[in-house]
Write a protein that holds these residues in place. Structure first.
Motif, mmCIF file in Angstrom:
data_model
loop_
_atom_site.group_PDB
_atom_site.id
_atom_site.type_symbol
_atom_site.label_atom_id
_atom_site.label_comp_id
_atom_site.label_asym_id
_atom_site.label_seq_id
_atom_site.Cartn_x
_atom_site.Cartn_y
_atom_site.Cartn_z
ATOM 1 N N VAL A 93 49.472 0.985 -9.249
ATOM 2 C CA VAL A 93 49.188 -0.076 -10.231
ATOM 3 C C VAL A 93 49.115 0.491 -11.642
ATOM 4 N N THR A 94 49.930 -0.092 -12.525
ATOM 5 C CA THR A 94 49.850 0.212 -13.956
ATOM 6 C C THR A 94 49.245 -1.008 -14.642
ATOM 7 N N ALA A 95 48.347 -0.769 -15.590
ATOM 8 C CA ALA A 95 47.787 -1.894 -16.356
ATOM 9 C C ALA A 95 48.210 -1.772 -17.808
ATOM 10 N N VAL A 96 48.571 -2.904 -18.387
ATOM 11 C CA VAL A 96 48.776 -2.972 -19.839
ATOM 12 C C VAL A 96 47.744 -3.959 -20.356
ATOM 13 N N LEU A 97 46.859 -3.469 -21.213
ATOM 14 C CA LEU A 97 45.811 -4.331 -21.763
ATOM 15 C C LEU A 97 46.031 -4.457 -23.260
ATOM 16 N N GLY A 98 46.024 -5.684 -23.754
ATOM 17 C CA GLY A 98 46.283 -5.889 -25.181
ATOM 18 C C GLY A 98 45.135 -6.617 -25.854
ATOM 19 N N PHE A 99 44.742 -6.089 -27.016
ATOM 20 C CA PHE A 99 43.689 -6.720 -27.817
ATOM 21 C C PHE A 99 44.154 -6.720 -29.268
ATOM 22 N N ARG A 100 43.533 -7.556 -30.076
ATOM 23 C CA ARG A 100 43.914 -7.547 -31.496
ATOM 24 C C ARG A 100 43.475 -6.260 -32.170
ATOM 25 N N THR A 101 42.244 -5.825 -31.831
ATOM 26 C CA THR A 101 41.688 -4.664 -32.530
ATOM 27 C C THR A 101 40.631 -3.985 -31.655
ATOM 28 N N ARG A 102 40.278 -2.744 -32.012
ATOM 29 C CA ARG A 102 39.388 -1.910 -31.201
ATOM 30 C C ARG A 102 38.067 -2.605 -30.838
ATOM 31 N N GLU A 103 37.479 -3.322 -31.773
ATOM 32 C CA GLU A 103 36.162 -3.935 -31.547
ATOM 33 C C GLU A 103 36.179 -4.933 -30.386
ATOM 34 N N ILE A 133 47.970 1.432 -20.133
ATOM 35 C CA ILE A 133 48.474 1.448 -21.508
ATOM 36 C C ILE A 133 47.653 0.430 -22.287
ATOM 37 N N LEU A 134 46.935 0.931 -23.273
ATOM 38 C CA LEU A 134 46.116 0.051 -24.108
ATOM 39 C C LEU A 134 46.888 -0.203 -25.396
ATOM 40 N N CYS A 135 46.986 -1.457 -25.811
ATOM 41 C CA CYS A 135 47.665 -1.742 -27.086
ATOM 42 C C CYS A 135 46.757 -2.585 -27.964
ATOM 43 N N THR A 136 46.791 -2.318 -29.236
ATOM 44 C CA THR A 136 46.123 -3.200 -30.196
ATOM 45 C C THR A 136 47.133 -3.582 -31.272
ATOM 46 N N ASN A 137 46.976 -4.796 -31.780
ATOM 47 C CA ASN A 137 47.920 -5.261 -32.806
ATOM 48 C C ASN A 137 47.859 -4.388 -34.051
ATOM 49 N N ASP A 138 46.656 -3.875 -34.362
ATOM 50 C CA ASP A 138 46.513 -3.093 -35.598
ATOM 51 C C ASP A 138 46.519 -1.581 -35.352
ATOM 52 N N GLY A 139 46.688 -1.164 -34.111
ATOM 53 C CA GLY A 139 46.762 0.271 -33.807
ATOM 54 C C GLY A 139 45.411 0.978 -33.828
ATOM 55 N N SER A 140 44.305 0.233 -33.876
ATOM 56 C CA SER A 140 42.987 0.885 -33.962
ATOM 57 C C SER A 140 42.550 1.489 -32.618
ATOM 58 N N ALA A 141 43.197 1.100 -31.532
ATOM 59 C CA ALA A 141 42.967 1.744 -30.226
ATOM 60 C C ALA A 141 44.272 1.696 -29.453
ATOM 61 N N GLY A 142 44.561 2.782 -28.736
ATOM 62 C CA GLY A 142 45.797 2.836 -27.948
ATOM 63 C C GLY A 142 47.019 2.801 -28.842
ATOM 64 N N ILE A 143 48.112 2.257 -28.286
ATOM 65 C CA ILE A 143 49.335 2.203 -29.089
ATOM 66 C C ILE A 143 49.284 0.991 -30.018
ATOM 67 N N ARG A 144 49.933 1.112 -31.163
ATOM 68 C CA ARG A 144 49.995 -0.015 -32.082
ATOM 69 C C ARG A 144 51.156 -0.908 -31.661
#
Ligand code: FAD
Ligand code: FES
Ligand code: MG
Length: 312
Positions: A130-140, A156-167
């Motif tokens: 299992v691979t997870a991709v989790l997306g949030f707007r920002t680290r907080e 794979i963690l992604c944030t829209n602003d790049g404050s955590a994980g990949i931008r």
């Protein structure tokens, strides 16, 4: 201890919070993908919430809630450890199919991270990679990163602003996951409808089965009122009894998004009456119509949680 007692609460952000609620029978019966219908008060409305976790030993279920309108804001204000919900029915909906796929990608966007967790764990327990991709707007706004790291093989963690994980957008995370592991057999995507639509479009060219969890307006949750109609493959299905999981390549997301706004006026009135009665500040701004994002799925960004209409 009273029925449906809140035994734990955790606040993830200004608008997102977790409630662990006592209900031993529900904890025993719950399966990934199912939801409950909650009433906070005897006069309150019935709202559907996904069972984000269950602990059979403790006899509890976990709900993760985003305060977006009258009822969820009232829950945010009133549900403390020691308080109790008035009613909690379920588990409702068809459990997710945890099939025989050996390589699975679980995608959660914003609040959708919570409901995708039971599926990620169930696939792992069934022996899948299992691979997870989790997306949030920002680290907080990030929550449950550690919980997913423990349950999954890769994250794979992604944030829209790049404050955590990949931008980047969640679809960037999906593209990266498919590059790292080209033999993914199944994708599960949960989040705002515009996000699920974008993920379904990203996987369509690869022909990967992609299941989404839809969030139409529900009233009874038992297939009787017809409020939760969803168009899937040109047919009308009921989200509450036929779903909430459907093939994302067949769901008419534009119709789903339009129907979610049928009661905007009444919801705003309920919110402002309640805000006046309890002197809560009004939300800073009106929710943006989702059609604008739907019209440009390539420019998809996770919505502000304060504006988000959750994908169940
Ligand atoms: P309102 O101002 O009344 O509504 C805000 C928006 O929420 C509306 O515009 C509408 O799009 C949606 N909504 C309102 N009433 C309903 C309803 N009866 N059924 C469905 N959507 C509605 N939210 C979470 O925070 N956590 C969850 O785990 C979760 N799981 C869900 C599972 C399913 C199967 C579904 C269908 C929805 C789920 N939702 C979840 C969404 C949640 O039910 C709504 O956010 C909530 O009802 C909003 O209530 P409100 O009075 O606070 O806001
Ligand atoms: Fe009434 Fe589904 S909520 S039919
Ligand atoms: Mg409401």
């Amino acid at each position: 201890m009273s029925e449906f007692a809140v035994v734990a609460r955790e606040d993830f952000s200004d608008v997102t919070f977790l409630l662990e609620v006592r209900h031993p029978q529900m904890a025993r019966a719950a399966r990934p993908g199912q939801f409950v219908i909650v009433m906070l008060h005897p006069q309150g409305e019935r709202i559907p919430l996904t069972i984000a976790d269950y602990d059979r030993g403790r006899g509890t279920i976990t709900l993760v809630i985003q305060a977006v309108g009258k009822t969820t804001r009232q829950m945010q204000q009133e549900c403390r450890v020691g308080s109790a919900l008035f009613a909690l029915v379920g588990p409702m909906g068809m459990p997710s199919t945890i099939g025989s796929a050996r390589k699975v990608l679980c995608v959660g966007g914003g609040l959708g991270v919570a409901p995708v967790f039971p599926q990620a764990r169930a696939f792992k327990e069934a022996g899948a990679q299992v691979t997870a991709v989790l997306g949030f707007r920002t680290r907080e706004l990030v929550f449950w990163e550690d919980k997913f790291r423990r349950a999954c093989d890769d994250l794979i963690l992604c944030t829209n602003d790049g404050s955590a994980g990949i931008r980047g957008l969640i679809t960037d995370g999906v593209a990266l996951a498919l590059k790292r592991e080209p033999h993914i057999e199944e994708v599960i995507a949960i989040g705002p409808p515009v996000m699920m639509k974008a993920v379904a479009e990203a996987t369509r060219p690869h022909g990967i089965r992609t299941m989404v969890s839809v969030n139409p307006i529900m009233v009874d949750g038992t297939g009787m009122c017809g409020g939760c109609r969803v168009k899937v493959g040109g047919e009308v299905r009921f989200g509450c009894v036929d779903g909430p999981d459907f093939d994302g390549h067949l769901v008419d997301f534009d119709d789903l998004m339009a129907r979610l706004h049928r009661f905007d006026t009444q919801e705003r009135t309920a919110q402002s009456r309640w805000s006046e009665s309890c002197r809560m500040p009004e939300p800073a701004q009106e929710p943006a119509p989702p059609q604008s994002r739907a019209a440009a799925p390539d420019a998809y960004e996770l919505p502000d949680p304060a504006e988000e209409v959750f994908g169940g």
